[in-house]
Design an enzyme around this catalytic site. Structure first.
Site, PDB file in Angstrom:
ATOM      1  N   GLY A  12      40.327 -78.413 -85.959  1.00  0.00           N
ATOM      2  CA  GLY A  12      41.661 -78.518 -86.564  1.00  0.00           C
ATOM      3  C   GLY A  12      42.753 -78.546 -85.514  1.00  0.00           C
ATOM      4  CB  SER A  14      45.221 -83.185 -85.972  1.00  0.00           C
ATOM      5  OG  SER A  14      44.934 -82.433 -87.133  1.00  0.00           O
ATOM      6  NE  ARG A  15      47.990 -81.749 -90.282  1.00  0.00           N
ATOM      7  CZ  ARG A  15      47.939 -80.827 -91.237  1.00  0.00           C
ATOM      8  NH1 ARG A  15      48.953 -80.002 -91.434  1.00  0.00           N
ATOM      9  NH2 ARG A  15      46.872 -80.709 -92.002  1.00  0.00           N
ATOM     10  CG  ASN A  90      43.163 -73.687 -85.583  1.00  0.00           C
ATOM     11  OD1 ASN A  90      43.982 -72.792 -85.727  1.00  0.00           O
ATOM     12  ND2 ASN A  90      43.401 -74.961 -85.920  1.00  0.00           N
ATOM     13  CB  SER A 142      44.852 -64.737 -91.862  1.00  0.00           C
ATOM     14  OG  SER A 142      46.019 -64.312 -92.530  1.00  0.00           O
ATOM     15  CE1 TYR A 155      44.102 -69.055 -95.024  1.00  0.00           C
ATOM     16  CE2 TYR A 155      45.196 -66.930 -95.118  1.00  0.00           C
ATOM     17  CZ  TYR A 155      44.908 -68.103 -94.440  1.00  0.00           C
ATOM     18  OH  TYR A 155      45.431 -68.314 -93.188  1.00  0.00           O
ATOM     19  CB  ALA A 157      37.224 -63.699 -99.860  1.00  0.00           C
ATOM     20  CB  ILE A 188      52.260 -68.838 -87.337  1.00  0.00           C
ATOM     21  CG1 ILE A 188      51.493 -67.567 -86.929  1.00  0.00           C
ATOM     22  CG2 ILE A 188      52.608 -69.692 -86.119  1.00  0.00           C
ATOM     23  CD1 ILE A 188      52.218 -66.628 -86.010  1.00  0.00           C
TER      24      ILE A 188
END
Ligand code: NDP
Length: 247
Positions: A12, A14-15, A90, A142, A155, A157, A188
């Site tokens: 991940g 790219s952004r 990520n 997170s 999310y 879990a 963030i």
């Protein structure tokens, strides 16, 4: 910090946070491969920026959910560059809803994208890292995985699962000099958080002792430390980078 000669993969990339991690590692001298799901042009641009820093870059369109694709991606990196020294897991998504309203698909999508992906890439990295007699795996969780959050049970879990997985991986691979750690970001500023409304944003800031949102670079600096040999005695650790939010 010096990452010269290290070959890294950021899923991940790219952004958002992944892009920032990729560029920070490249600035410190590492060759950096990234994966992405859909953002073909954005990924090309990140590779251009990596190469402009004088190191090697490559991108792979690779759905993180697919185990076979993880093996192909890592196989190609090792074939081209000779080793994989650092893996940053990520890639992640949110599909928020209260449990009462959450459908099965939203649960499955978030668990597979955020958690199964970590198994896929960590497992595929294990053999090359064992052959290289060392490596560093950094998994992006997170604060929600530590504290839970209403409307984010899927999310939370997935992100809590990452912590359990990482500690188990760290225990299994420590004797091979492979370290694994978790970075748990707070709030963030990225596209993932870009569609939160003003009220929610204000509430998040109020809950954050440092009183502001974080920048992607504040995550990537910690990831770079964990990727480097400066953190050589740290494994199985969870580092919150959250302005004190989950304290
Ligand atoms: P973004 O939505 O900005 O970027 C997500 C990245 O993940 C993109 O590169 C995207 O690729 C990639 N991705 C998504 N799904 C897949 C998939 N199935 N296969 C491969 N790649 C995929 O997210 P952030 O940068 O904000 O978040 C990055 C990580 O940090 C996530 O794990 C997130 O959970 C975590 N995090 C973020 C926080 C925040 O406040 N932003 C807080 C705590 C944790 P593409 O461009 O192709 O879609």
């Amino acid at each position: 910090m010096d990452l010269k000669g290290k070959n890294c993969l950021v899923t991940g990339g790219s952004r958002g946070i992944g892009k920032s991690i990729a560029l920070t590692l490249a600035k410190l001298g590492a060759n950096v491969a990234i994966t992405y799901a859909r953002s073909v042009d954005a990924a090309k641009e990140v590779v251009n920026e990596i190469e402009a820093l004088g190191v090697k870059g490559i991108s792979f369109q690779a759905d993180a959910v697919k185990f076979d694709r993880a093996e192909e991606v890592i196989g190609e990196i090792v074939e081209k560059w000779g080793s994989l020294d650092v893996l940053v897991n990520n890639a992640g998504i949110t599909k928020d809803n209260l449990i009462l309203r959450m459908d099965e698909q939203a649960w499955d999508d978030v668990i597979t994208t955020n958690l199964k992906s970590i198994f896929n890439y960590s497992k595929a990295a294990t053999k090359p890292m064992m052959r290289a007699r060392g490596g560093s795996v950094i998994n992006i969780s997170s604060v929600v995985g530590i504290s839970g959050n209403a409307g984010q049970s899927n999310y939370a879990a997935s992100k809590a699962g990452i912590i359990g997985f990482t500690k188990s991986f760290a225990k299994e691979l420590a004797s091979r000099n492979i370290r694994a750690n978790v970075v748990a970001p707070g709030y963030i500023l990225t596209e993932m958080t870009g569609n939160l409304n003003e009220k929610v944003l204000e509430a998040i800031k109020q809950e954050t002792p440092l009183g502001r949102a974080g920048e992607p670079e504040e995550i990537s600096n910690v990831v770079a430390f964990l990727a480097s040999d400066l953190s050589s005695y740290i494994t199985g650790e969870v580092i919150r980078v959250d302005g004190g939010m989950a304290m």
